[in-house]
Design a protein around this motif. Structure first.
Motif, PDB file in Angstrom:
ATOM      1  N   LEU A   1       0.626  -0.877  -0.214  1.00 25.63           N
ATOM      2  CA  LEU A   1       0.131   0.270  -0.322  1.00 25.63           C
ATOM      3  C   LEU A   1       0.800   1.219   0.167  1.00 25.63           C
ATOM      4  N   ASP A   2       0.814   2.373  -0.534  1.00 25.05           N
ATOM      5  CA  ASP A   2       1.525   3.145  -0.933  1.00 25.05           C
ATOM      6  C   ASP A   2       0.544   4.928  -0.163  1.00 25.05           C
ATOM      7  N   ARG A   3      -0.617   4.447  -0.406  1.00 29.26           N
ATOM      8  CA  ARG A   3      -1.394   5.691  -0.067  1.00 29.26           C
ATOM      9  C   ARG A   3      -2.903   5.376  -0.312  1.00 29.26           C
ATOM     10  N   LEU A   4      -3.592   6.193   0.949  1.00 25.64           N
ATOM     11  CA  LEU A   4      -4.861   5.727   1.044  1.00 25.64           C
ATOM     12  C   LEU A   4      -5.872   6.740   1.633  1.00 25.64           C
ATOM     13  N   VAL A   5      -6.342   7.055   0.576  1.00 22.87           N
ATOM     14  CA  VAL A   5      -7.471   8.358   1.490  1.00 22.87           C
ATOM     15  C   VAL A   5      -8.766   8.171   1.112  1.00 22.87           C
ATOM     16  N   MET A   6      -9.514   7.910   2.136  1.00 20.76           N
ATOM     17  CA  MET A   6     -10.868   8.326   2.519  1.00 20.76           C
ATOM     18  C   MET A   6     -11.719   9.467   3.168  1.00 20.76           C
ATOM     19  N   THR A   7     -12.573   9.546   2.218  1.00 21.60           N
ATOM     20  CA  THR A   7     -13.348  10.961   2.532  1.00 21.60           C
ATOM     21  C   THR A   7     -14.891  10.715   2.928  1.00 21.60           C
ATOM     22  N   ASP A   8     -15.208  11.459   4.907  1.00 26.38           N
ATOM     23  CA  ASP A   8     -16.104  11.169   4.913  1.00 26.38           C
ATOM     24  C   ASP A   8     -16.677   9.364   4.849  1.00 26.38           C
ATOM     25  N   PRO A   9     -16.819   8.378   5.037  1.00 27.74           N
ATOM     26  CA  PRO A   9     -16.747   7.485   5.378  1.00 27.74           C
ATOM     27  C   PRO A   9     -17.625   7.355   6.389  1.00 27.74           C
ATOM     28  N   THR A  10     -19.142   6.325   6.357  1.00 28.42           N
ATOM     29  CA  THR A  10     -20.290   6.031   7.692  1.00 28.42           C
ATOM     30  C   THR A  10     -19.728   4.752   7.713  1.00 28.42           C
ATOM     31  N   VAL A  11     -20.021   3.933   8.547  1.00 27.28           N
ATOM     32  CA  VAL A  11     -20.279   2.918   9.221  1.00 27.28           C
ATOM     33  C   VAL A  11     -20.893   2.348  10.064  1.00 27.28           C
TER      34      VAL A  11
ATOM     35  N   GLY B   1       3.704   6.389   6.700  1.00 25.31           N
ATOM     36  CA  GLY B   1       3.987   5.065   6.559  1.00 25.31           C
ATOM     37  C   GLY B   1       5.286   4.459   6.162  1.00 25.31           C
ATOM     38  N   THR B   2       6.178   6.525   5.284  1.00 24.78           N
ATOM     39  CA  THR B   2       6.461   5.938   3.693  1.00 24.78           C
ATOM     40  C   THR B   2       8.022   5.938   4.663  1.00 24.78           C
ATOM     41  N   ASP B   3       7.976   6.747   6.419  1.00 26.22           N
ATOM     42  CA  ASP B   3       9.722   6.104   6.072  1.00 26.22           C
ATOM     43  C   ASP B   3       9.515   5.595   7.353  1.00 26.22           C
ATOM     44  N   LEU B   4       9.739   4.023   6.763  1.00 28.69           N
ATOM     45  CA  LEU B   4       9.175   2.692   7.602  1.00 28.69           C
ATOM     46  C   LEU B   4       9.738   2.998   8.771  1.00 28.69           C
ATOM     47  N   ALA B   5      10.957   3.295   8.787  1.00 24.57           N
ATOM     48  CA  ALA B   5      11.749   3.319  10.692  1.00 24.57           C
ATOM     49  C   ALA B   5      11.375   4.394  11.091  1.00 24.57           C
ATOM     50  N   ASP B   6      10.366   5.353  11.118  1.00 19.65           N
ATOM     51  CA  ASP B   6       9.544   6.227  11.242  1.00 19.65           C
ATOM     52  C   ASP B   6       8.234   7.018  11.136  1.00 19.65           C
ATOM     53  N   ALA B   7       7.847   5.782  11.142  1.00 17.64           N
ATOM     54  CA  ALA B   7       6.484   6.003  10.740  1.00 17.64           C
ATOM     55  C   ALA B   7       5.386   5.997  11.995  1.00 17.64           C
ATOM     56  N   LYS B   8       4.480   7.386  11.666  1.00 22.58           N
ATOM     57  CA  LYS B   8       3.874   8.041  12.670  1.00 22.58           C
ATOM     58  C   LYS B   8       2.237   7.772  12.525  1.00 22.58           C
ATOM     59  N   LEU B   9       1.558   7.482  13.612  1.00 22.38           N
ATOM     60  CA  LEU B   9      -0.110   7.525  13.758  1.00 22.38           C
ATOM     61  C   LEU B   9      -0.684   8.538  14.736  1.00 22.38           C
TER      62      LEU B   9
ATOM     63  N   PHE C   1       2.949  -0.323   4.724  1.00 25.43           N
ATOM     64  CA  PHE C   1       2.488   0.907   4.225  1.00 25.43           C
ATOM     65  C   PHE C   1       2.417   2.559   4.044  1.00 25.43           C
ATOM     66  N   GLY C   2       2.014   3.388   3.338  1.00 29.70           N
ATOM     67  CA  GLY C   2       2.726   4.806   3.160  1.00 29.70           C
ATOM     68  C   GLY C   2       1.842   5.417   3.507  1.00 29.70           C
ATOM     69  N   VAL C   3       0.842   5.925   3.290  1.00 29.82           N
ATOM     70  CA  VAL C   3       0.145   7.386   4.254  1.00 29.82           C
ATOM     71  C   VAL C   3      -1.954   6.609   3.976  1.00 29.82           C
ATOM     72  N   VAL C   4      -2.624   6.773   4.709  1.00 27.49           N
ATOM     73  CA  VAL C   4      -3.578   6.708   5.701  1.00 27.49           C
ATOM     74  C   VAL C   4      -4.065   8.180   5.800  1.00 27.49           C
ATOM     75  N   ASP C   5      -4.830   8.235   5.644  1.00 24.03           N
ATOM     76  CA  ASP C   5      -5.795   9.393   5.426  1.00 24.03           C
ATOM     77  C   ASP C   5      -7.456   9.542   5.038  1.00 24.03           C
ATOM     78  N   VAL C   6      -7.552   8.921   7.067  1.00 20.44           N
ATOM     79  CA  VAL C   6      -8.872   8.918   7.308  1.00 20.44           C
ATOM     80  C   VAL C   6      -9.872  10.247   7.681  1.00 20.44           C
ATOM     81  N   THR C   7     -10.278  10.999   6.454  1.00 19.46           N
ATOM     82  CA  THR C   7     -11.360  12.547   7.412  1.00 19.46           C
ATOM     83  C   THR C   7     -13.151  11.635   7.588  1.00 19.46           C
ATOM     84  N   ASN C   8     -13.891  12.500   8.421  1.00 21.73           N
ATOM     85  CA  ASN C   8     -14.617  12.306   9.534  1.00 21.73           C
ATOM     86  C   ASN C   8     -15.332  11.069   9.120  1.00 21.73           C
ATOM     87  N   LEU C   9     -14.628  10.185   9.594  1.00 16.54           N
ATOM     88  CA  LEU C   9     -15.036   8.642   9.975  1.00 16.54           C
ATOM     89  C   LEU C   9     -16.320   8.710  11.565  1.00 16.54           C
ATOM     90  N   ASN C  10     -17.468   8.309  10.740  1.00 13.10           N
ATOM     91  CA  ASN C  10     -18.795   8.473  11.661  1.00 13.10           C
ATOM     92  C   ASN C  10     -18.791   6.602  11.727  1.00 13.10           C
TER      93      ASN C  10
END
Length: 927
Positions: free
Chosen positions: A122-132, A208-216, A176-185
């Protein structure tokens, strides 16, 4: 050679060179064409809307009918990518979809090498306004489960293997690379438990683009409470992933500082804190377990957990005063278990702690403080040395236990020596939820247990103060797959009276030695054979029982009882003389008129949970309120009906009674009973009758039916008929009424008749409807009178309204009814006051003169005759002739004989005052 001869040769060679060029050209063109077609395919794929194909593929693979309102496009070059707009995944059931996404972008990276399609990351995951939305109903599958998946889970749960077939052996960590989930409900609702988790405005940022220094980073709210989290990871080596995370939500602070090895084990520091566990769980889960305390909770220490290994270093946990635990423990399970370290715990309430841990009510555990400590050791086994457990002020247990855990589904190997002591057996029983009448005295027990699968219990010994001791020999227990027991049990004591008194028996029993013994056995069932009980003055019996320990319980057996003292066992309360009031009928009913009925449901759960087939042959019955001397009982019970097919009783004076009873209890209880008696001495069944001198051997038949869920309903619905008769006996009240008959006859100038209390016949017939017992016939015949009865008994109201009317042979027309009215427990019994007033009025004063035609002076002589009749002294003939038959005639005085000496005058004696008629009547009828 001429030119003509060379021409054909040239002609042939030229076409050969042309086909070679054509083949080369054709091959080149084919490559170009293939490249063009492949390129065109890539271009077409990258630009086509694949939503219909993707929706069909997902539905075929998962059963989910995904809906893509916007385009769903895929690019393969230079890297795979997917973009979806307005994507909806409906739930398997319900109106709300599982997932709704406004838009989503997913970018991947090809792997390396010839098989470049492998190793995609995975290089990048961008998700906007998901509702579960996730819903778990009270019964049936959740909205995210198909019927097939739910059925598969149910089957695994029924197998009881404890395995989660959907669980991975590895932690879900991947590059993984970048995960960006915005406004999850997100909303999770569990209707069965009442739990509800609502997360709003959740933003998840992971780099997680820099695997040695991944941040969340994590922000948002959960059930209205702020949610904040952050973490730092090193994914450069997935076999060893250092991490540092913090989470703050609803007062809960969680910190981890350690590493995950092989994606399966965690090693590092753990720190969990919350000032109020109940409030935190309320916020995070929507509803905390009912048992959760509003206390501070903390957990700190170094933890190594994964696979079969658990190590707790400098471990410290507290939950207010409910639990405090410390330890330094290292345990390895599996084929070669080991253990080392120490562990100690204490708490203020064992029951509440168990309820919190299990999530269920634990009414049989004591709500008492406890202490636990042990030292762990062992190689190829786990030893609990110096194990000490204490329920404060109740009991202590200790010993040494060695355990070798078995494989999944197997019982462990045990080798243990255990002791148990307590100062008050009754208090311990109460603490564990038992209301049995047990001695409030000290007790102790000890045993050794060894084996695997089948356990041998040796040196079993128990002592109850100085009252009783129990020994066990050759005992074996096999818990699985079906319970098996074997062994010999013996109970003995030196003082039956003291032991019985300690168990609440009130009867005075001999202070003699006693004993009981039996042998345990059985396969799938517990067999109690060779049963011998010798409790002098209480119980002497032999027999056997066969029963199941698991529900539904089933008992089969035969008991031969040569002595059974029901009084001593507390099942036969002695009757007290209720007495009767001296007031005449018609006065107010006694204040004590409560009915014995209750609206509480009949206690039938025990019958519904038990089946049995039991035969009892009993001799030497001891029961003060029901003097049967022997009994034979055959009773069976199923889940729906109790059937007493035989109940034969032997009674004094040759009397017998037989009864059958059926009680349907699967739904609304239904009762059907029959009773027949022969020569049953009624006065021995009702003590107050015997005290009055009644002798009445009855022959009776009763057929009764009823239904109802409570004793009051059974009384209100009682129906049937009752008949009885007696051909001999004595009723003392008939003698009194006979005396009254003589008195009336004398007043009317008749000769007095002889009378006694013997009866020559008694016949009674009653009908029962809706709990009311109505008289159809009651006739009592004696030598001097006939007595008839009328009226009814209202069982639901617990009252009686009855009239006994005598017909006297010596005095036609003189009837003095006896009324019985009021509460059944203590009715008013006496003559009708209006009739009695008229009758006594005729016998007093001038009434006597007018009645007999004698003057007042002569009427005074009536007192002695009345006294003789009423007092039972009889009537002298000369008294009768002088005072009544001769009227006012005087008998000549005897002339003195001159040859005899003159008679001396007798000294004057004090005469007793004559009994007045009114007083005589009241003495005659002492009700």
């Amino acid at each position: 050679m001429t030119d003509d001869t060379k021409l054909p040769a040239r002609t042939i060679a030229k076409p050969r060179r042309s086909w070679g060029k054509r083949l080369l050209l054709a091959t080149g063109l084919l490559v170009v064409l293939a490249a063009g077609v492949l390129g065109a395919a890539f271009v077409w794929v990258q630009n086509a809307d694949l939503a219909p194909y993707a929706v069909g593929f997902v539905e075929k693979q998962t059963g989910l009918k995904m809906v893509a309102e916007g385009p769903l496009t895929i690019k393969l070059l230079p890297s795979p990518a997917l973009r979806a707009e307005k994507l909806t995944i409906p739930a398997f059931r319900g109106d709300k979809p599982l997932l709704v996404v406004k838009d989503a972008d997913i970018k991947l990276k090809w792997g390396s090498g010839l098989a470049f399609w492998q190793g995609i990351t995975l290089d990048r995951l961008v998700m906007t306004d998901p509702t579960v939305y996730l819903l778990k109903p009270k019964s049936g599958p959740a909205n995210w489960q198909s019927a097939e998946v739910y059925q598969e889970q149910q089957e695994h749960a029924a197998e009881g293997d404890g395995n989660d077939f959907s669980r991975s052996d590895k932690l879900p960590i991947a590059s993984f690379g970048v995960v960006d989930v915005t406004n999850l409900n997100l909303a999770y609702v569990d209707e069965a438990s009442g739990k509800r988790v609502v997360a709003k405005g959740v933003n998840l940022k992971a780099d997680g683009t820099d695997l040695a220094d991944a941040k969340l980073a994590l922000t948002g709210t959960i059930n209205g409470q702020p949610l904040n989290g952050q973490g730092q990871f090193d994914f450069s080596d997935l076999s060893r992933v250092p991490l540092s995370t913090k989470l703050d939500a609803a007062g809960l602070k969680l910190a981890l500082q350690g590493e995950v090895r092989d994606q399966a084990a965690y090693t590092g520091a753990v720190n969990v804190q919350t000032p109020n566990l109940k409030a935190t769980l309320d916020s995070l889960l929507g509803q905390a377990p009912a048992q959760a305390p509003a206390s501070a909770f903390s957990l700190t220490g170094d933890v190594a957990a994964g696979g079969d290994k658990l190590a707790l270093r400098n471990f410290n946990a507290s939950l207010g005063e409910l639990l405090k635990a410390t330890g330094d423990v290292d345990v390895t399970m599996g084929d070669t278990p080991t253990a080392s370290g120490t562990f100690a715990a204490s708490g203020s309430n064992l029951r509440q702690l168990a309820e919190l841990a299990s999530g269920q009510k634990q009414p049989t555990l004591p709500a008492a403080p406890f202490k636990l400590s042990t030292k762990l050791s062992g190689k190829n086994e786990i030893r609990l040395d110096n194990l000490n457990f204490e329920l404060v002020n109740l009991l202590t247990a200790g010993g040494n236990v060695a355990v070798v855990p078995g494989k999944v589904g197997e019982l462990p190997k045990l080798d243990a020596d255990l002791t148990l002591r307590g100062g008050n057996l009754q208090a311990v029983a109460r603490a564990f939820g038992s209301n049995a009448n047990l001695p409030a005295q000290s007790f102790s027990a000890s045993a050794a247990v060894s084996g695997k699968g089948t356990y041998k219990v040796s040196d079993l010994s128990a002592q109850l103060a100085t009252l009783a001791s129990l020994k066990g020999d050759n005992i074996t227990i096999t818990p699985q797959p079906e319970l098996k027991l074997a062994g010999d049990i013996a109970l003995k004591g030196n003082d039956l009276g003291a032991t019985a008194k300690a168990f609440g028996v009130r009867a005075s029993l001999p202070r003699s030695a006693y004993n009981a013994s039996f042998r345990l056995g059985g396969d799938k069932r517990i067999e109690v054979t060779d049963l011998v009980a010798n409790l002098p003055g209480l119980l002497e019996a032999t027999g056997y029982l066969n029963l199941t320990a698991a529900a539904p319980h089933d008992v089969q057996g035969v008991l031969n009882v040569s002595r059974l003292n029901l009084d001593a066992l507390g099942y036969c309360a002695k009757q007290t003389n209720g007495g009767t009031t001296a007031e005449t009928a018609g006065t107010a009913a006694p204040a004590r008129s409560e009915t014995p009925w209750s609206d509480a449901p009949l206690p039938l759960d025990g019958l519904r949970a038990t089946t049995f087939n039991v035969t009892m042959n009993v001799k030497g019955l001891g029961c003060s309120s029901f003097p049967a001397t022997a009994a034979e009982v055959v009773a069976t019970n199923t889940a729906g009906e109790l059937n007493v097919s035989k109940l034969n009783l032997t009674l004094p004076q040759g009397g017998t009674a037989a009864a059958t009873l059926k009680l349907g209890h699967s739904g609304t209880p239904k009762l059907n009973a029959t009773l027949t008696t022969a020569n049953v001495p009624l006065q021995d069944l009702v003590r107050t009758l015997k005290d009055k001198g009644v002798e009445l051997p009855l022959n009776a038949t009763a057929n009764l039916t009823s239904s109802g869920a409570s004793s009051r309903a059974l009384a209100e619905n009682l129906a049937g008929n009752i008949t009885f008769d007696a051909q001999n006996g004595r009723l003392p009240y008939t003698r009194m009424l006979g005396n009254l008959s003589n008195l009336a006859g004398v007043l009317q100038g008749q000769l007095p008749s002889q009378n006694d209390d013997r009866i020559t016949s008694l016949v009674g017939k009653y009908s029962v409807n809706k709990g009311r017992v109505n008289t159809e016939q009651l006739t009592v015949t004696t030598p001097g009178m006939t007595l008839t009865g009328s009226g009814s008994i209202n069982l639901p109201a617990w009252s009686i309204d009855y009239t006994l009317t005598p017909k006297l042979a010596a005095a036609e027309g003189l009837n003095l009814p006896i009324l019985i009215r009021g509460a059944l427990g203590s009715p008013n019994i006496g003559p009708d006051k209006d009739v009695l007033s008229r009758f006594t009025g005729r016998m007093t004063g001038e009434g006597v003169k007018s009645l007999l035609g004698v003057d007042k002076t002569d009427a005074k002589g009536l007192g002695g005759v009345v006294e003789g009749i009423v007092g039972g002294k009889g009537i002298q003939a000369d008294q009768l002739l002088n005072n009544f038959l001769g009227g006012n005639k005087k008998t000549p005085a005897p002339q003195p004989d001159e040859t005899q000496a003159p008679a001396t005058e007798a000294p004057a004696t004090q005469q007793e005052a004559p009994v007045t008629p009114e007083e005589a009547i009241k003495q005659l009828l002492p009700f």
